[in-house]
Scaffold this motif. Structure first.
Motif, PDB file in Angstrom:
ATOM      1  N   VAL A 146       0.867  -1.172   0.000  1.00  0.00           N
ATOM      2  CA  VAL A 146       0.000   0.000   0.000  1.00  0.00           C
ATOM      3  C   VAL A 146       0.904   1.222   0.000  1.00  0.00           C
ATOM      4  N   GLY A 147       0.691   2.101  -0.913  1.00  0.00           N
ATOM      5  CA  GLY A 147       1.540   3.293  -0.984  1.00  0.00           C
ATOM      6  C   GLY A 147       0.724   4.563  -0.853  1.00  0.00           C
ATOM      7  N   CYS A 148       1.386   5.565  -0.395  1.00  0.00           N
ATOM      8  CA  CYS A 148       0.792   6.884  -0.316  1.00  0.00           C
ATOM      9  C   CYS A 148       1.856   7.866  -0.785  1.00  0.00           C
ATOM     10  N   ALA A 149       1.507   8.735  -1.678  1.00  0.00           N
ATOM     11  CA  ALA A 149       2.466   9.699  -2.195  1.00  0.00           C
ATOM     12  C   ALA A 149       2.933  10.632  -1.079  1.00  0.00           C
ATOM     13  N   ALA A 150       4.242  10.770  -0.943  1.00  0.00           N
ATOM     14  CA  ALA A 150       4.803  11.659   0.068  1.00  0.00           C
ATOM     15  C   ALA A 150       4.327  13.088  -0.154  1.00  0.00           C
ATOM     16  N   TRP A 151       4.098  13.462  -1.408  1.00  0.00           N
ATOM     17  CA  TRP A 151       3.590  14.787  -1.710  1.00  0.00           C
ATOM     18  C   TRP A 151       2.253  15.006  -1.007  1.00  0.00           C
ATOM     19  N   ALA A 152       1.357  14.036  -1.080  1.00  0.00           N
ATOM     20  CA  ALA A 152       0.042  14.151  -0.447  1.00  0.00           C
ATOM     21  C   ALA A 152       0.161  14.119   1.070  1.00  0.00           C
ATOM     22  N   MET A 153       1.042  13.284   1.595  1.00  0.00           N
ATOM     23  CA  MET A 153       1.218  13.201   3.039  1.00  0.00           C
ATOM     24  C   MET A 153       1.709  14.521   3.615  1.00  0.00           C
ATOM     25  N   GLY A 154       2.595  15.211   2.902  1.00  0.00           N
ATOM     26  CA  GLY A 154       3.135  16.482   3.378  1.00  0.00           C
ATOM     27  C   GLY A 154       2.171  17.640   3.264  1.00  0.00           C
ATOM     28  N   ARG A 155       1.023  17.399   2.662  1.00  0.00           N
ATOM     29  CA  ARG A 155       0.029  18.455   2.485  1.00  0.00           C
ATOM     30  C   ARG A 155      -1.296  18.114   3.160  1.00  0.00           C
ATOM     31  N   ASP A 156      -1.264  17.191   4.098  1.00  0.00           N
ATOM     32  CA  ASP A 156      -2.461  16.772   4.809  1.00  0.00           C
ATOM     33  C   ASP A 156      -2.856  17.849   5.826  1.00  0.00           C
ATOM     34  N   GLU A 157      -3.997  18.521   5.569  1.00  0.00           N
ATOM     35  CA  GLU A 157      -4.451  19.596   6.458  1.00  0.00           C
ATOM     36  C   GLU A 157      -4.730  19.115   7.872  1.00  0.00           C
ATOM     37  N   ALA A 158      -5.095  17.855   8.024  1.00  0.00           N
ATOM     38  CA  ALA A 158      -5.362  17.329   9.364  1.00  0.00           C
ATOM     39  C   ALA A 158      -4.077  17.264  10.199  1.00  0.00           C
ATOM     40  N   TYR A 203      -0.835  19.050   9.055  1.00  0.00           N
ATOM     41  CA  TYR A 203      -0.064  20.285   8.883  1.00  0.00           C
ATOM     42  C   TYR A 203      -0.997  21.467   8.655  1.00  0.00           C
ATOM     43  N   ARG A 204      -1.336  22.121   9.758  1.00  0.00           N
ATOM     44  CA  ARG A 204      -2.137  23.337   9.653  1.00  0.00           C
ATOM     45  C   ARG A 204      -1.370  24.301   8.747  1.00  0.00           C
ATOM     46  N   ASP A 205      -2.039  25.002   7.892  1.00  0.00           N
ATOM     47  CA  ASP A 205      -1.380  25.894   6.921  1.00  0.00           C
ATOM     48  C   ASP A 205      -0.360  25.113   6.097  1.00  0.00           C
ATOM     49  N   TRP A 206      -0.772  23.988   5.551  1.00  0.00           N
ATOM     50  CA  TRP A 206       0.127  23.088   4.816  1.00  0.00           C
ATOM     51  C   TRP A 206       0.776  23.756   3.619  1.00  0.00           C
ATOM     52  N   ASN A 207       0.139  24.776   3.049  1.00  0.00           N
ATOM     53  CA  ASN A 207       0.652  25.401   1.838  1.00  0.00           C
ATOM     54  C   ASN A 207       1.660  26.521   2.126  1.00  0.00           C
ATOM     55  N   LEU A 208       1.927  26.792   3.387  1.00  0.00           N
ATOM     56  CA  LEU A 208       2.913  27.797   3.776  1.00  0.00           C
ATOM     57  C   LEU A 208       4.228  27.110   4.141  1.00  0.00           C
ATOM     58  N   PHE A 209       5.257  27.907   4.373  1.00  0.00           N
ATOM     59  CA  PHE A 209       6.582  27.392   4.737  1.00  0.00           C
ATOM     60  C   PHE A 209       6.984  27.966   6.092  1.00  0.00           C
ATOM     61  N   PRO A 210       6.383  27.448   7.187  1.00  0.00           N
ATOM     62  CA  PRO A 210       6.808  27.919   8.505  1.00  0.00           C
ATOM     63  C   PRO A 210       7.716  26.888   9.186  1.00  0.00           C
TER      64      PRO A 210
END
Length: 168
Positions: A79-91, A93-100
């Motif tokens: 079973v795979g999950c794209a690391a790209w999607a995992m790093g953008r999971d709003e649940a 990473y709050r504010d997933w689209n920012l770079f804090p």
């Protein structure tokens, strides 16, 4: 790729670079060329490491994946999950689209309080080098290289984005 991400994101947020462990802190912690070795001085650059983790979250080096054996899946099912999607999971990473990068550092700053427990929770979902049987055995080497190159770049260079490049 991570060095480009780190450089871009740091240069795109100059007002945030006044925090402790910003480029100024790297320059005071690593005072000479002799300090650019693995050791306590390089490890003291916590903000740099947070920038690296944040860059790895957004620009992962490899795709993720795991082998799961259990009642829901037959043994050996991949079973795979794209690391790209995992790093953008709003649940996660709050504010997933920012770079804090501060999200990776415990802090009591009023603007963004982060507890040790918050950071531990983030790290449970952070697998830039995959996990399980596919985990990268040599991941400490690229992390050390990112720390060394990142510190040396920030230490010796004042950089900023050209005005027309303020969006990726």
């Amino acid at each position: 790729m991570q060095q480009v991400s780190i450089g871009y994101k740091l240069s795109d947020r100059p007002s945030r670079n006044t925090r402790p462990s910003s480029p100024t802190d790297i320059r005071s912690t690593l005072s000479s060329q002799a300090d650019f070795v693995q050791g306590p001085k390089l490890s003291a650059c916590k903000y740099l490491r947070a920038c690296i983790d944040e860059a790895l979250r957004l620009c992962h080096p490899i795709p993720g994946g795991a082998v799961i054996a259990g009642p829901t899946y037959p043994a050996g099912t991949v079973v795979g999950c794209a690391a790209w999607a995992m790093g953008r999971d709003e649940a996660v990473y709050r504010d997933w689209n920012l770079f804090p990068p501060e999200r990776w550092m415990p802090s009591s700053h009023a603007e963004s309080p982060t507890s040790e427990a918050d950071v531990k929770e983030l790290k449970k979902d952070f697998h830039p080098f995959s996990m399980g049987a596919m985990n990268c055995a040599g991941q400490t080497l690229p992390l050390l290289e990112l720390m060394l190159v990142g510190a040396k770049t920030v230490w010796g260079t004042d950089f900023r984005l050209a005005p027309r490049y303020h969006c990726w």
